[in-house]
Design a protein around this motif. Structure first.
Motif, PDB file in Angstrom:
ATOM      1  N   UNK A 280       4.551   7.228   2.228  1.00 26.78           N
ATOM      2  CA  UNK A 280       4.938   5.978   2.860  1.00 26.78           C
ATOM      3  C   UNK A 280       4.421   4.791   2.083  1.00 26.78           C
TER       4      UNK A 280
ATOM      5  N   UNK B 151       4.780  13.761   2.917  1.00 20.80           N
ATOM      6  CA  UNK B 151       5.306  12.479   3.345  1.00 20.80           C
ATOM      7  C   UNK B 151       4.683  11.377   2.512  1.00 20.80           C
TER       8      UNK B 151
ATOM      9  N   UNK C  74       0.859  -1.191   0.000  1.00 18.58           N
ATOM     10  CA  UNK C  74       0.000   0.000   0.000  1.00 18.58           C
ATOM     11  C   UNK C  74       0.889   1.234   0.000  1.00 18.58           C
TER      12      UNK C  74
ATOM     13  N   UNK D 244       0.783  12.002   2.637  1.00 16.73           N
ATOM     14  CA  UNK D 244       0.106  12.985   3.476  1.00 16.73           C
ATOM     15  C   UNK D 244       0.845  14.306   3.381  1.00 16.73           C
TER      16      UNK D 244
ATOM     17  N   UNK E  37       0.750   5.507   0.398  1.00 19.07           N
ATOM     18  CA  UNK E  37      -0.099   6.653   0.685  1.00 19.07           C
ATOM     19  C   UNK E  37       0.752   7.887   0.939  1.00 19.07           C
TER      20      UNK E  37
ATOM     21  N   UNK F 131       3.996   0.467   2.549  1.00 13.83           N
ATOM     22  CA  UNK F 131       4.170  -0.666   3.453  1.00 13.83           C
ATOM     23  C   UNK F 131       3.601  -1.928   2.842  1.00 13.83           C
TER      24      UNK F 131
END
Lengths: 146, 115
Positions: free
Chosen positions: A139, A137, A119, A123, A121, A141
């Protein structure tokens, strides 16, 4: 007049260093991506059976990327005209590839054969004020299995 | 960064898929969660403001958010341990920026016992 000179200097610094940093980053991304080609990546996994896997662990990669002064300024102008904001497209691409790579590298160091259920995403960090630092940011995972 | 549940002295397994490969889930123990709100200190803010002229990675912020995510994960793991779980499946992360100075990192998942 002074204000204009400062603006021009900041734009020049932003353009010169920003472009250099971006080129270096793209080069390093390409090299590291080639080094990691053996790892299988998949966004599926929640309902896929993994009979060959014995161990699993969660891996996270994240990075905060920031825009340079030149990009921020140009994006402000492009925003008035609408359409593609190309200067931010490359910024987001860099962030996403970097975050993914960090996750993949830590998974590979652990000895993973594949990473499933990835995944990604992003922000925004600066709030919605539209002032101050333009930072984001990203990320990624996923579950590494071996 | 690897999420290190072992740093708090446990061997809980974290995955973001619905099972733990190689093991069978014997008991479902419900939702567990952990969160952490962090603000950057002024020095880092100023450094980031300067870095914003030339662009690139803001390492101070990257580290800060990683620490915060680690803490959120640790809290989630603690909650799971209190319920007697030895694994957390379907872990999800969320980030939201509250104001310009602070961000909330949130981790949640389902605590289970596996054998």
């Amino acid at each position: 007049m002074d204000g204009l000179i400062i603006l021009a200097v900041l734009l020049g610094i932003g353009y010169f260093f920003g472009t250099r940093v971006e080129k270096q980053h793209f080069r390093s991304l390409q090299q590291r991506e080639q080094a990691i080609q053996g790892l299988m990546l998949s966004t599926a996994g929640a309902k896929v059976l993994l009979p060959q896997a014995h161990q699993a662990q969660l891996f996270v990669g994240s990075v905060v990327v920031s825009s340079d002064f030149f990009k921020t300024f140009i994006a402000g102008i492009m925003n008035l005209l609408g359409g593609r904001i190309t200067v931010y497209e490359s910024l987001l691409e860099r962030g996403r590839r970097e975050a993914l790579l960090r996750m993949e590298e830590s998974a590979q160091a652990w000895g993973a054969d594949q990473v499933v259920n990835i995944r990604i995403q992003a922000a925004e960090l600066s709030g919605n004020s539209g002032k101050g630092v333009v930072a984001l940011e990203v990320m990624a995972y996923g579950t590494g299995v071996r | 960064m690897t999420v290190q549940p072992r740093s708090i002295g446990s061997n809980i397994i974290l995955t973001n898929i619905e099972t733990v490969p190689g093991k069978a889930i014997t008991q479902q123990l419900g939702l567990v969660q952990g969160s952490s709100v962090r603000a950057k200190h002024l020095g880092r803010d100023i450094a980031a403001g300067l870095k914003n002229i030339v662009g690139g990675e803001l390492k101070g912020y990257t580290e800060l958010l990683q620490e915060a995510r680690q803490e959120a994960t640790n809290r989630m793991v603690q909650e799971a341990q209190q319920r007697g779980a030895n694994a957390i499946v379907n872990v999800r992360f969320a980030t939201s920026s509250l104001t310009q100075g602070a961000a909330e990192l949130f981790a949640y998942g389902t605590a289970v016992r596996v054998e």
